[in-house]
Design a protein around this motif. Sequence first.
Motif, PDB file in Angstrom:
ATOM      1  N   SER B 156       0.824  -1.214   0.000  1.00  0.00           N
ATOM      2  CA  SER B 156       0.000   0.000   0.000  1.00  0.00           C
ATOM      3  C   SER B 156       0.856   1.260   0.000  1.00  0.00           C
ATOM      4  O   SER B 156       0.647   2.173  -0.806  1.00  0.00           O
ATOM      5  CB  SER B 156      -0.916  -0.004   1.234  1.00  0.00           C
ATOM      6  OG  SER B 156      -1.753  -1.150   1.235  1.00  0.00           O
ATOM      7  N   ILE B 176      -8.251   1.398   0.157  1.00  0.00           N
ATOM      8  CA  ILE B 176      -7.344   0.334  -0.289  1.00  0.00           C
ATOM      9  C   ILE B 176      -8.083  -0.986  -0.291  1.00  0.00           C
ATOM     10  O   ILE B 176      -8.573  -1.428   0.747  1.00  0.00           O
ATOM     11  CB  ILE B 176      -6.118   0.232   0.646  1.00  0.00           C
ATOM     12  CG1 ILE B 176      -5.399   1.589   0.729  1.00  0.00           C
ATOM     13  CG2 ILE B 176      -5.173  -0.871   0.178  1.00  0.00           C
ATOM     14  CD1 ILE B 176      -4.352   1.639   1.827  1.00  0.00           C
ATOM     15  N   THR B 254      -2.808  -4.810  -4.458  1.00  0.00           N
ATOM     16  CA  THR B 254      -3.692  -3.807  -3.849  1.00  0.00           C
ATOM     17  C   THR B 254      -4.194  -2.861  -4.928  1.00  0.00           C
ATOM     18  O   THR B 254      -3.459  -2.478  -5.838  1.00  0.00           O
ATOM     19  CB  THR B 254      -2.985  -2.955  -2.766  1.00  0.00           C
ATOM     20  OG1 THR B 254      -1.993  -2.155  -3.376  1.00  0.00           O
ATOM     21  CG2 THR B 254      -2.340  -3.815  -1.703  1.00  0.00           C
ATOM     22  N   ILE B 256      -5.848   0.741  -5.139  1.00  0.00           N
ATOM     23  CA  ILE B 256      -5.978   1.904  -4.244  1.00  0.00           C
ATOM     24  C   ILE B 256      -6.708   3.014  -4.988  1.00  0.00           C
ATOM     25  O   ILE B 256      -6.399   3.310  -6.137  1.00  0.00           O
ATOM     26  CB  ILE B 256      -4.576   2.387  -3.794  1.00  0.00           C
ATOM     27  CG1 ILE B 256      -3.764   1.193  -3.240  1.00  0.00           C
ATOM     28  CG2 ILE B 256      -4.702   3.486  -2.744  1.00  0.00           C
ATOM     29  CD1 ILE B 256      -2.300   1.521  -2.976  1.00  0.00           C
TER      30      ILE B 256
END
Lengths: 355, 355, 355, 355
Positions: B156, B176, B254, B256
Amino acid sequence: MIKVSIVGATGYVGIELMRLLQQHPQVIIKDLISKSNAKKKLVDVYPQFRGSKLENYTLIALEDFQPEDSDLIFSALPHGVSQDISSQLIKSGTKIIDMSGDFRYHDIEIYEKWYGVEHKHPELAKKAVYGLTELNRTQIKNAEFIANPGCYVTASLLGILPLIDSDLVKTESIIIDAKSGVSGAGRSLKSNLLFTECHNTMKAYSPAVHRHSSEIEYILNEFLQGSYDSRSSEQRAEILFTPHLIPIKRGILTTIYLDCKRKSSDSEIFSLYEDFYGQEKFVQVLKDELPEIKNIAGSNFAQLGFKYDQRTDRIIVISVIDNMLKGAAGQAVQNMNVLFGIDEDTGLQATALFP
Amino acid sequence: MIKVSIVGATGYVGIELMRLLQQHPQVIIKDLISKSNAKKKLVDVYPQFRGSKLENYTLIALEDFQPEDSDLIFSALPHGVSQDISSQLIKSGTKIIDMSGDFRYHDIEIYEKWYGVEHKHPELAKKAVYGLTELNRTQIKNAEFIANPGCYVTASLLGILPLIDSDLVKTESIIIDAKSGVSGAGRSLKSNLLFTECHNTMKAYSPAVHRHSSEIEYILNEFLQGSYDSRSSEQRAEILFTPHLIPIKRGILTTIYLDCKRKSSDSEIFSLYEDFYGQEKFVQVLKDELPEIKNIAGSNFAQLGFKYDQRTDRIIVISVIDNMLKGAAGQAVQNMNVLFGIDEDTGLQATALFP
Amino acid sequence: MIKVSIVGATGYVGIELMRLLQQHPQVIIKDLISKSNAKKKLVDVYPQFRGSKLENYTLIALEDFQPEDSDLIFSALPHGVSQDISSQLIKSGTKIIDMSGDFRYHDIEIYEKWYGVEHKHPELAKKAVYGLTELNRTQIKNAEFIANPGCYVTASLLGILPLIDSDLVKTESIIIDAKSGVSGAGRSLKSNLLFTECHNTMKAYSPAVHRHSSEIEYILNEFLQGSYDSRSSEQRAEILFTPHLIPIKRGILTTIYLDCKRKSSDSEIFSLYEDFYGQEKFVQVLKDELPEIKNIAGSNFAQLGFKYDQRTDRIIVISVIDNMLKGAAGQAVQNMNVLFGIDEDTGLQATALFP
Amino acid sequence: MIKVSIVGATGYVGIELMRLLQQHPQVIIKDLISKSNAKKKLVDVYPQFRGSKLENYTLIALEDFQPEDSDLIFSALPHGVSQDISSQLIKSGTKIIDMSGDFRYHDIEIYEKWYGVEHKHPELAKKAVYGLTELNRTQIKNAEFIANPGCYVTASLLGILPLIDSDLVKTESIIIDAKSGVSGAGRSLKSNLLFTECHNTMKAYSPAVHRHSSEIEYILNEFLQGSYDSRSSEQRAEILFTPHLIPIKRGILTTIYLDCKRKSSDSEIFSLYEDFYGQEKFVQVLKDELPEIKNIAGSNFAQLGFKYDQRTDRIIVISVIDNMLKGAAGQAVQNMNVLFGIDEDTGLQATALFP
């Protein structure tokens, strides 16, 4: 430093060769040859090479390749195609390790029967040196042209040879039940290789008639007849081979059934394997433990386990290899190391990637 | 040569450390400490180490470990447990890289709130150096005790930091959506980690309340307040984090979502990332291409991709790492390299294992 | 008994329709139309139909099909192709349920913009009835032509509608992070759909620009403007949608992030969902529990779970459906049941196949 | 309507029985008995039953169960445990279908040797009727107590019986190489069943000594000696059996190697199978085509394929079943149908769930 080039660089075997060679401390990668991807940047075809030594390589066409500038060429072409190209390239005087099935048989008739194509370069097939390192190290050392073994064949022969060598088992009733991950089928666009068709399922294919049957049998018979040492046996090998496709990416497991000529025991068999493989770096013989693909996937190791069944006087041998490594690119690099007189495990020390 | 030992050696992070360290050219592995497997041979617990330098190692109990004989200890213990053991071990004067969540917060209150346990060694937490290498290299160089970041946190932060650094995005509305392979859950015996329960399915877990939420937010706020450079911002970061379990072994992806403060463009954003990561060896910024776990699994690379959505003035950032490598053991080795002043990618040059 | 035929019978949606319809107690399957497999026996293309009522069916070409002999046609053709064929077939007077994206938008401009093709039958698009059963049951009952929703769209709308209906959330900042199994991509021969390319990995694709973005947004706006009931809102929906490919065969999980207009609570939100879905047979609202694909794969159920985050005043909604069932063939059969006035769950009572 | 109860309801076999029985048109599910989950709501243990007829069921303890209120009890307990409980329950006069290995051998000595436990109810074992439906339908019709076959055993016997029946193959040298999905191991918490340990790998286990070896051999010998018809053979069966674990959820594939007594041909063998299975609804004999797990997973079908190898005079038989269905719960329901005189495929008509 050894200057190497790869023909057929963007197939799965080609990229596995690159993965290994770009980290090999004594190798300089010269040219990457690809028909379908010529003039593309390698990282645009296979993004995993970003950040590697190959990051800025551009693939080239065969016609732009100067073989004489390399010390060694890996030919990772499909069978049939490799015949012509490898026999052209060898004229440059550069050594070749050929990954196809085209040059694994000195006896062209067997090749032509099982592959269903004519062999146009029998003289090269005759002088090609079979590249099962543990079996044929001496000849590999001095070879001009090495025919790297099939993946199923490597897994099978490593399991069978010690038992035949010691004359413990019958050679004419060997059954091999083999299971392979899908990478073994390459990157070709076939609907039966789609994720949705392969995942969460399993099947057998080509029972009794798969080409690797003939290669296993051929090499076993060469072995019995003394092609790899001074023996000369009257026996003939006959094998029955059934491959299966399993939903994993890489790895082969073979389960081999052999009839004993006499009573034996787990400890006797373990000794036979130990004696045969002695100080081999890449063959592990397990005792009271069975091999598993995850223990070797990502490494060049073969693991062998076995079980003697007193009830039926049979031996069940289980062998596992990574089809991309010991079954293809790894063994090719091992052969390169032998050929150039450097430590056999140079560039090949990786442990299995687990989990 | 650096003498290293691993406490908690037989968890998944422990074995990944071993896999890397046994091939690291400047490392000697001294002791492997395991509570549950003390006195066992390593290869009997993890057969993949057969044939490696660790083949003949025997695991030892903590009470038999002399920390002062090592130059560095990797502590791969679960949070809570690590608190006491790491704070004991550091007294030996040996440096420690701690893989748990116990020492990632200088502010003990946040830790206690999110982890639900008391912190008994706040003084050590205060002096621990946060180990996101790309963010904190200068402090890591001189650290005595490094708190290695969480896996989700690494993925992240690498995606978010350049956008916050350049003040392009709002810091209080970051979303996220993270997906992790099952190895991230470790080897604990829970029915929801069984193959039959995880295969061919997917789920979210702990939405909004996962511990890594607090770590991401905490580090972002430290960053805004100047803990990692000379900046001093009034802004506060607030993130909403939802992890998911996906049926793969290793890898985190991830996705985001960030609100822009003003109009932007893909090319501007690419430049921001390029500027921020400059010559970083392990962070790859993609243009017109999206990251994929297979491109980095088995390597220490992070890949970042993004898409600016003109319609909604949002940026979608996608980051991938191997949770066992850049997300844990790989970054720990990277930090070791920084700490001992050797090339940051020593022992970490592997390309992704594909296929 | 309802006589049904399927055009595009040998795509994945086609065979899922057959699987359901051959066991439906009020259906007779008449013709199975396939361009690529015309004149082949069905069991030679899809061996799983051996032993079923369809065992002896032969696929036919479109030119040999008499639409007027069926009461209902399912058109399971790709978008673009479906336009012409469905608009021809409807002239026979037979009702049609169309599975493509071609007739899901009354507003042809949006279709043409997002699909990048001209719409040649806008009049049919205008009168097509959108087939999200829970939203549009009344119109479906009397429809001549039903446009069955997209798979991602069904999963998304079922999660979002109750929150918009109750005016709890902002409509212009909805973020949908969606994950789909590979069957959603159909059986087309693309290298990125090969097992070896999809297994043990994950990626995002088409962030912000996937066609289903436009369908979700379009239907939400129709809903706000009163197309499905008597409401008339000034609000406009704007969504940001990112799909991902996960290594499972079937199943979609969407994680939806919505901003609340005011403080709320888990219990209030649960009530809103309960009120909205009331006696719906195929929508399950979970409390203190999160949906998981394995709980619905193989069934026509949608499961919805959610979490209100007090810290950020956001709601995280998680919805799961089987993309082949509620996301395609199952919902089509549900619509058929509504259309012909029989119990909505007839032929659709299967529980998820687990493990 | 048949009133049925399930003891051991929350194991994987138990929930598969429920999945089938809740949709069976002639069954009322009475009680669901579970030791570990007594007093819990079923949907809290297995959420997939939400929306089914079992939605509101609560699991009960054995001591609260009145067996005489049911017409049939399925006992899905582990071997050893089942012995005592089934022999108690049968005293109520209610019929039982027992899924464990406890009552599959009339000869207690073989059981005790291979299972390593004492058999405390030999009289019940003697009168138990073996539940391989296709072999033993007549006795099943009138049974009080049915011992449902093992999963590997069903797959193996269906493949072997026709060849032994016709005296084409040697009975003392049969080799069975079997591969099973992980659901066959049940839901027990063992580290070798974790996702991360099973995914993307494969292994053999218990070669030559798996308990199902003895069951296959025992039933073949009973068959040869006339327990299932009027034959009386001097031959004895001896089999060598190696199971493997493959990374799929459900499904078994067995590859069986048999030595012919004389020359044969694919067409002769096909006829033998056709004759033997005649009108069997659940056994499919393939010609020029090989079985695949995906073609039967989710259905009660067995598929058989074979290949005669002229070179070695051997037959390779390949059989596939769904281990949860024809290998366990499906065959149990099939036996229930026979027992209660209703159509054998009632409630069992589902086609494989593919993709």
